[in-house]
Design a protein around this motif. Sequence first.
Motif, PDB file in Angstrom:
ATOM      1  N   PHE A 170       0.828  -1.210   0.000  1.00  0.00           N
ATOM      2  CA  PHE A 170       0.000   0.000   0.000  1.00  0.00           C
ATOM      3  C   PHE A 170       0.863   1.261   0.000  1.00  0.00           C
ATOM      4  O   PHE A 170       1.859   1.344   0.733  1.00  0.00           O
ATOM      5  CB  PHE A 170      -0.892   0.032   1.253  1.00  0.00           C
ATOM      6  CG  PHE A 170      -1.673  -1.232   1.492  1.00  0.00           C
ATOM      7  CD1 PHE A 170      -2.546  -1.723   0.526  1.00  0.00           C
ATOM      8  CD2 PHE A 170      -1.526  -1.935   2.685  1.00  0.00           C
ATOM      9  CE1 PHE A 170      -3.282  -2.888   0.754  1.00  0.00           C
ATOM     10  CE2 PHE A 170      -2.246  -3.102   2.922  1.00  0.00           C
ATOM     11  CZ  PHE A 170      -3.125  -3.580   1.956  1.00  0.00           C
ATOM     12  N   ARG A 171       0.413   2.261  -0.764  1.00  0.00           N
ATOM     13  CA  ARG A 171       1.162   3.518  -0.856  1.00  0.00           C
ATOM     14  C   ARG A 171       1.246   4.239   0.502  1.00  0.00           C
ATOM     15  O   ARG A 171       2.256   4.814   0.835  1.00  0.00           O
ATOM     16  CB  ARG A 171       0.493   4.448  -1.886  1.00  0.00           C
ATOM     17  CG  ARG A 171       0.653   4.046  -3.348  1.00  0.00           C
ATOM     18  CD  ARG A 171       2.098   4.036  -3.792  1.00  0.00           C
ATOM     19  NE  ARG A 171       2.806   5.220  -3.355  1.00  0.00           N
ATOM     20  CZ  ARG A 171       4.119   5.256  -3.137  1.00  0.00           C
ATOM     21  NH1 ARG A 171       4.859   4.191  -3.345  1.00  0.00           N
ATOM     22  NH2 ARG A 171       4.704   6.365  -2.730  1.00  0.00           N
ATOM     23  N   TRP A 172       0.134   4.228   1.264  1.00  0.00           N
ATOM     24  CA  TRP A 172       0.163   4.969   2.543  1.00  0.00           C
ATOM     25  C   TRP A 172       1.277   4.429   3.451  1.00  0.00           C
ATOM     26  O   TRP A 172       1.973   5.192   4.121  1.00  0.00           O
ATOM     27  CB  TRP A 172      -1.198   4.910   3.261  1.00  0.00           C
ATOM     28  CG  TRP A 172      -1.667   3.514   3.581  1.00  0.00           C
ATOM     29  CD1 TRP A 172      -2.459   2.725   2.803  1.00  0.00           C
ATOM     30  CD2 TRP A 172      -1.350   2.738   4.748  1.00  0.00           C
ATOM     31  NE1 TRP A 172      -2.647   1.509   3.403  1.00  0.00           N
ATOM     32  CE2 TRP A 172      -1.986   1.483   4.596  1.00  0.00           C
ATOM     33  CE3 TRP A 172      -0.600   2.973   5.893  1.00  0.00           C
ATOM     34  CZ2 TRP A 172      -1.872   0.465   5.565  1.00  0.00           C
ATOM     35  CZ3 TRP A 172      -0.492   1.971   6.853  1.00  0.00           C
ATOM     36  CH2 TRP A 172      -1.125   0.736   6.678  1.00  0.00           C
ATOM     37  N   ALA A 173       1.458   3.101   3.457  1.00  0.00           N
ATOM     38  CA  ALA A 173       2.486   2.517   4.325  1.00  0.00           C
ATOM     39  C   ALA A 173       3.880   2.751   3.745  1.00  0.00           C
ATOM     40  O   ALA A 173       4.846   2.980   4.491  1.00  0.00           O
ATOM     41  CB  ALA A 173       2.224   1.030   4.523  1.00  0.00           C
ATOM     42  N   ALA A 174       3.980   2.719   2.403  1.00  0.00           N
ATOM     43  CA  ALA A 174       5.273   3.014   1.758  1.00  0.00           C
ATOM     44  C   ALA A 174       5.714   4.440   2.088  1.00  0.00           C
ATOM     45  O   ALA A 174       6.901   4.704   2.296  1.00  0.00           O
ATOM     46  CB  ALA A 174       5.155   2.816   0.247  1.00  0.00           C
ATOM     47  N   GLU A 175       4.731   5.363   2.157  1.00  0.00           N
ATOM     48  CA  GLU A 175       5.066   6.757   2.523  1.00  0.00           C
ATOM     49  C   GLU A 175       5.515   6.840   3.979  1.00  0.00           C
ATOM     50  O   GLU A 175       6.485   7.526   4.309  1.00  0.00           O
ATOM     51  CB  GLU A 175       3.825   7.653   2.337  1.00  0.00           C
ATOM     52  CG  GLU A 175       3.470   7.908   0.887  1.00  0.00           C
ATOM     53  CD  GLU A 175       2.039   8.444   0.726  1.00  0.00           C
ATOM     54  OE1 GLU A 175       1.464   8.980   1.696  1.00  0.00           O
ATOM     55  OE2 GLU A 175       1.494   8.294  -0.391  1.00  0.00           O
ATOM     56  N   ILE A 176       4.824   6.120   4.852  1.00  0.00           N
ATOM     57  CA  ILE A 176       5.143   6.229   6.285  1.00  0.00           C
ATOM     58  C   ILE A 176       6.558   5.718   6.564  1.00  0.00           C
ATOM     59  O   ILE A 176       7.330   6.376   7.269  1.00  0.00           O
ATOM     60  CB  ILE A 176       4.106   5.462   7.147  1.00  0.00           C
ATOM     61  CG1 ILE A 176       2.746   6.167   7.080  1.00  0.00           C
ATOM     62  CG2 ILE A 176       4.588   5.348   8.599  1.00  0.00           C
ATOM     63  CD1 ILE A 176       1.618   5.437   7.799  1.00  0.00           C
TER      64      ILE A 176
END
Length: 284
Positions: free
Chosen positions: A67-73
């Motif tokens: 998931f992108r949100w977790a990759a960003e975090i």
Amino acid sequence: MSKLLDDAQVAAYRRDGFVSPMRAVSAGQAGLWQERMARSIADFTARFPEEPGQRQPPARLKPYLLFRWAAEIVRHPAILDAVEDVIGPDILVFHTTLWWKKAGTEGYVPWHQDGTYFGLAPHEHVTAWLALTPSTLESGCVTMLPGSHKQGQLAHTDISDPAIMLSRGQTVKATVDEAAGVPVQLQPGEFSLHDTMVLHASAPNRSAQDRIGLGISYIPARCYHTGPTRLSATLVRGANTHNHFDLEAEPKADMDAAALAAHADSLGRFKKASETIPEMSLVH
Ligand SMILES: O=C(O)CCC(=O)C(=O)O
């Protein structure tokens, strides 16, 4: 020169085995991540239904590959700056767990040391725990036992209690002086750091709101896995100076074919490694 932590915070981390709280993002940004997280986990579960009794469904493990949100975090500069202050500039993500305690549920985490279950050497792994919702005494925040990391690796045993959120019910054998525990309360967008050897635990969520946090396991590039399985990890800062891990790809879109394949490959290797290192398990 330190990047985010001041000298007192670095000293506290070395002395106590944890430091908290630091702010990564605003509460508003944490709320946006939490909304994206909830949607993406629902989408994943619709496609790959959870198995009954599964303590940590696969989407909650290494979600930064899906998931992108977790990759960003896991790449967030503030978190990486704090991590760099304690382990240096060449940083990989070795593992990540989405710790989602539903409101008013019995799930808890017994006293344990993360390092017991990763088969890493040297013991330099650090976990950044980022709150996406309030993590308080009432909602079952993580509690740390200050200084316990200095005891080194302690013996653990598996406890069969379905409420335990660790995959095998891993619990330290020694009796823990719970009164000496320090609750690490965090507001959305704040994070803590804890050492791979510090004893920590968390109680059930007695609040009316879900308690959601992401526990990101960072290692310096010099760390290696002690088992025969070659594992994968994600380079998030600096260089992969020692080539101890195959590097994982960043997901381009949530759950696209490449992301699903990378996630399955990484968890598969992790599971295989857990079969050769008895203490290790799919999740720590
Ligand atoms: O979130 C929790 O309650 C437990 C977290 C934990 O054990 C960890 O991040 O290492």
